[in-house]
Scaffold this active site. Structure first.
Site, PDB file in Angstrom:
ATOM      1  N   SER A  26       0.934  -1.124  -0.447  1.00  0.00           N
ATOM      2  CA  SER A  26      -0.049   0.292  -0.023  1.00  0.00           C
ATOM      3  C   SER A  26       0.618   1.317   0.046  1.00  0.00           C
ATOM      4  O   SER A  26       0.604   2.264  -0.442  1.00  0.00           O
ATOM      5  CB  SER A  26      -0.683  -0.056   0.962  1.00  0.00           C
ATOM      6  N   ARG A  49      -2.541  -3.981   4.579  1.00  0.00           N
ATOM      7  CA  ARG A  49      -3.889  -3.920   5.857  1.00  0.00           C
ATOM      8  C   ARG A  49      -4.814  -2.471   4.811  1.00  0.00           C
ATOM      9  O   ARG A  49      -6.022  -2.698   5.586  1.00  0.00           O
ATOM     10  CB  ARG A  49      -3.753  -3.201   6.861  1.00  0.00           C
ATOM     11  N   TYR A 172      14.520  -4.397  16.929  1.00  0.00           N
ATOM     12  CA  TYR A 172      14.416  -4.592  15.379  1.00  0.00           C
ATOM     13  C   TYR A 172      15.581  -4.711  15.100  1.00  0.00           C
ATOM     14  O   TYR A 172      15.586  -5.968  13.807  1.00  0.00           O
ATOM     15  CB  TYR A 172      13.956  -2.906  15.191  1.00  0.00           C
ATOM     16  N   THR A 210      10.697   6.293   3.422  1.00  0.00           N
ATOM     17  CA  THR A 210       9.712   5.613   3.813  1.00  0.00           C
ATOM     18  C   THR A 210       8.589   5.647   4.981  1.00  0.00           C
ATOM     19  O   THR A 210       9.126   6.543   6.211  1.00  0.00           O
ATOM     20  CB  THR A 210       9.559   3.847   3.457  1.00  0.00           C
ATOM     21  N   LYS A 217       7.898   7.240  14.079  1.00  0.00           N
ATOM     22  CA  LYS A 217       8.256   8.764  15.210  1.00  0.00           C
ATOM     23  C   LYS A 217      10.161   8.856  14.692  1.00  0.00           C
ATOM     24  O   LYS A 217      10.855   9.690  15.518  1.00  0.00           O
ATOM     25  CB  LYS A 217       8.166   9.137  15.966  1.00  0.00           C
TER      26      LYS A 217
END
Length: 268
Positions: A26, A49, A172, A210, A217
């Site tokens: 998306s 989503r 991450y 992106t 943030k």
């Protein structure tokens, strides 16, 4: 960039009509990749989503008369039932797939010392479990429809090969390290199963402009344009990996902007 795109599309002529599934389609790298592939004549199933975003993307492609086709499937990749339903839809409506591009991913700034467990779980679910489930289900469809040259591509990160200096970025970091190991493991299992005709590749970019960073943030206002990769540049790299001949496997590709690379090796 225009010249490199032309070369890539010439090399992609033999892929026209093949089917690619792109997660996180998306926005960002996923949307740019979907556009590039549909324009090149592939059939693409975009999973994300935000269904409205996917539908808007589909409308844009149709208005521009791209030669391929784009299908949209709404799916929460942190929900296994959603993923299984998405692949059930692909099975019933599209059939076999040739390329599985696991692009979707998230960042949550959450330290080991006082971070939220729910943030850690989100990271692992989206960045590790989801692409593994998608790889499994894609493999099943490749086998079911006797796809001769399948390819599973994981969009990883430079942090999958290095240590992040951000104190809140360790989970991450760990998720991308895990994805790198799982991609190597996938190649091993494919070989053992006698399915070496199905490739598994990992593409690890540096900083890409992106929405993933906006959602976390994280600001990149201090970075120069030459420090940042664009989603379209990454789509070029994905197309390049897809275009490699049947006897060529780009197992791992690390993609850095030239500006960041120069900064890593300053002149003395």
């Amino acid at each position: 960039m225009q010249e490199s795109c032309h070369v890539i599309f010439c090399e992609m002529d033999h892929l026209k009509g093949r089917v690619a599934v792109v997660t996180g389609a998306s926005a960002g790298i996923g949307a740019a990749t979907a556009i590039k592939l549909v324009k090149a004549g592939l059939t693409v199933v975009g999973i994300a989503r935000r269904l409205q975003r996917l539908q808007d993307l589909k409308k844009t492609m149709e208005e521009k008369n791209f030669s391929g086709r784009f299908f949209t499937v709404a799916c929460d990749l942190t929900n296994e039932t959603d993923i299984l339903n998405a692949f059930k839809w692909i099975d019933e409506n599209i059939g076999g797939i040739h390329f599985m591009i696991n692009n979707a991913g998230i960042i949550r700034i959450s330290t080991i010392l006082d971070g939220l467990t729910e943030h850690w779980q989100e990271l692992i679910d989206c960045n590790v479990i989801a692409p593994t489930i998608c790889s499994r289900e894609a493999y099943k469809l490749m086998k079911k429809y006797n796809v001769s040259h399948g390819h599973i591509i994981q969009i990883n990160s430079i942090t999958g090969h290095s240590y992040s200096i951000n104190p809140g970025n360790k989970m991450y970091n760990a998720s991308k390290q895990a994805l790198r190991v799982l991609t190597e493991g996938l190649r091993h299992e494919l070989a053992v199963a006698g399915d070496g005709h199905i490739k598994a590749s990992s593409i690890s970019p540096g900083f890409v402009d992106t929405e993933i960073f906006d959602a976390a943030k994280l600001s990149h206002n201090k970075m120069k344009p030459s420090d940042i990769l664009s989603a379209e540049e990454m789509a070029d790299m994905i197309a390049f990996v897809m275009s490699a001949g049947p006897n060529i496997l780009i197992a791992e590709m690390i993609v850095l902007s030239q500006g960041r690379c120069i900064q890593s090796y300053p002149r003395t």
